[in-house]
Design a protein around this motif. Structure first.
Motif, PDB file in Angstrom:
ATOM      1  N   GLN A  39     100.833 -17.551  56.368  1.00 59.60           N
ATOM      2  CA  GLN A  39      99.955 -16.408  56.209  1.00 59.60           C
ATOM      3  C   GLN A  39      98.788 -16.795  55.306  1.00 59.60           C
ATOM      4  OE1 GLN A  39     101.825 -12.790  54.896  1.00 59.60           O
ATOM      5  NE2 GLN A  39     100.127 -11.560  55.693  1.00 59.60           N
ATOM      6  N   PRO A  40      97.625 -17.059  55.906  1.00 63.63           N
ATOM      7  CA  PRO A  40      96.448 -17.377  55.091  1.00 63.63           C
ATOM      8  C   PRO A  40      95.991 -16.146  54.309  1.00 63.63           C
ATOM      9  CG  PRO A  40      96.175 -18.099  57.374  1.00 63.63           C
ATOM     10  CD  PRO A  40      97.360 -17.185  57.343  1.00 63.63           C
ATOM     11  N   PRO A  41      95.216 -16.331  53.261  1.00 66.47           N
ATOM     12  CA  PRO A  41      94.744 -15.195  52.459  1.00 66.47           C
ATOM     13  C   PRO A  41      93.986 -14.185  53.317  1.00 66.47           C
ATOM     14  CG  PRO A  41      94.255 -17.261  51.363  1.00 66.47           C
ATOM     15  CD  PRO A  41      94.776 -17.615  52.714  1.00 66.47           C
ATOM     16  N   GLY A  42      94.377 -12.940  53.257  1.00 64.29           N
ATOM     17  CA  GLY A  42      93.676 -11.882  53.967  1.00 64.29           C
ATOM     18  C   GLY A  42      93.915 -11.847  55.467  1.00 64.29           C
ATOM     19  N   LEU A  86      95.758 -32.664  55.477  1.00 67.67           N
ATOM     20  CA  LEU A  86      95.593 -31.241  55.202  1.00 67.67           C
ATOM     21  C   LEU A  86      94.132 -30.891  55.000  1.00 67.67           C
ATOM     22  CD1 LEU A  86      98.712 -30.849  52.942  1.00 67.67           C
ATOM     23  CD2 LEU A  86      98.202 -29.376  54.898  1.00 67.67           C
ATOM     24  N   ALA A  87      93.792 -29.682  55.411  1.00 63.80           N
ATOM     25  CA  ALA A  87      92.430 -29.172  55.302  1.00 63.80           C
ATOM     26  C   ALA A  87      92.451 -27.831  54.558  1.00 63.80           C
ATOM     27  CB  ALA A  87      91.838 -28.981  56.695  1.00 63.80           C
ATOM     28  N   PRO A  88      91.322 -27.428  53.979  1.00 60.71           N
ATOM     29  CA  PRO A  88      91.289 -26.149  53.252  1.00 60.71           C
ATOM     30  C   PRO A  88      91.770 -24.963  54.092  1.00 60.71           C
ATOM     31  CG  PRO A  88      89.343 -27.418  52.725  1.00 60.71           C
ATOM     32  CD  PRO A  88      90.063 -28.180  53.805  1.00 60.71           C
ATOM     33  N   GLU A  89      91.549 -25.004  55.392  1.00 64.27           N
ATOM     34  CA  GLU A  89      91.991 -23.884  56.242  1.00 64.27           C
ATOM     35  C   GLU A  89      93.506 -23.849  56.415  1.00 64.27           C
ATOM     36  OE1 GLU A  89      89.634 -26.106  56.937  1.00 64.27           O
ATOM     37  OE2 GLU A  89      89.802 -26.867  59.006  1.00 64.27           O
ATOM     38  N   VAL A  93     100.508 -19.064  52.524  1.00 65.03           N
ATOM     39  CA  VAL A  93     101.919 -19.028  52.174  1.00 65.03           C
ATOM     40  C   VAL A  93     102.695 -19.434  53.427  1.00 65.03           C
ATOM     41  CG1 VAL A  93     103.852 -17.611  51.388  1.00 65.03           C
ATOM     42  CG2 VAL A  93     101.548 -17.213  50.476  1.00 65.03           C
ATOM     43  N   TYR A  94     103.570 -20.404  53.273  1.00 63.72           N
ATOM     44  CA  TYR A  94     104.332 -20.930  54.403  1.00 63.72           C
ATOM     45  C   TYR A  94     105.766 -20.413  54.334  1.00 63.72           C
ATOM     46  CZ  TYR A  94     100.594 -24.052  55.802  1.00 63.72           C
ATOM     47  OH  TYR A  94      99.398 -24.552  56.259  1.00 63.72           O
ATOM     48  N   THR A 121      98.076 -24.731  48.718  1.00 62.26           N
ATOM     49  CA  THR A 121      96.644 -24.596  48.479  1.00 62.26           C
ATOM     50  C   THR A 121      95.996 -25.959  48.659  1.00 62.26           C
ATOM     51  OG1 THR A 121      97.009 -22.784  46.917  1.00 62.26           O
ATOM     52  CG2 THR A 121      94.861 -23.883  46.859  1.00 62.26           C
ATOM     53  N   VAL A 122      95.010 -26.020  49.546  1.00 60.27           N
ATOM     54  CA  VAL A 122      94.313 -27.267  49.824  1.00 60.27           C
ATOM     55  C   VAL A 122      92.883 -27.138  49.305  1.00 60.27           C
ATOM     56  CG1 VAL A 122      93.659 -28.947  51.571  1.00 60.27           C
ATOM     57  CG2 VAL A 122      95.722 -27.564  51.883  1.00 60.27           C
TER      58      VAL A 122
END
Length: 124
Positions: A39-42, A86-89, A93-94, A121-122
């Motif tokens: 679940q990415p932020p927002g 890994l990339a910022p995107e 939360v995993y 967090t990347v």
């Protein structure tokens, strides 16, 4: 009842790697497909990868193909998610999840046990 506990989250720079673990309690781990969601932020929670009961089959979201590898060790009642490049995107939360329904299910309703989640967090 199956209880799941994720570990291995943290902060990593872009291009780095992390390995998540999902430890399951109970004697029936091999009855369940194991999936990873995030679940990415927002945003809403989304499918990442799934592995079959035996570990012989898996499926991955297009966004992680070639970078993430799902595996499991039924002797240790543990599933893993190896995350490379890994990339910022990928920041999210995993969650790991277990469910007895279907063949390599990608939808959340097929999973009836969930871990508490671990933050990845990347940084760029």
């Amino acid at each position: 009842q199956v209880q799941l506990a994720e570990s291995g989250g943290g902060l990593v720079q872009a291009g780095g790697s992390l390995r998540l673990s999902c430890a399951a309690s109970g004697p029936t781990f091999t009855n369940y497909n194991v999936g990873w969601f995030r679940q990415p932020p927002g945003k809403e929670r989304e499918f990442v990868a799934v592995i079959s009961r035996s570990g012989g089959r898996h499926d991955d979201a297009d966004s992680v193909k070639g970078r993430f590898t799902i595996s499991r060790d039924n002797g240790k009642n543990t599933a893993y998610l190896q995350m490379d490049n890994l990339a910022p995107e990928d920041t999210a939360v995993y969650y790991c999840a277990a469910g007895p329904y279907g063949y390599l299910p990608q939808t959340q309703r097929n999973y009836n046990y969930w871990g508490q989640g671990t933050q990845i967090t990347v940084s760029s």
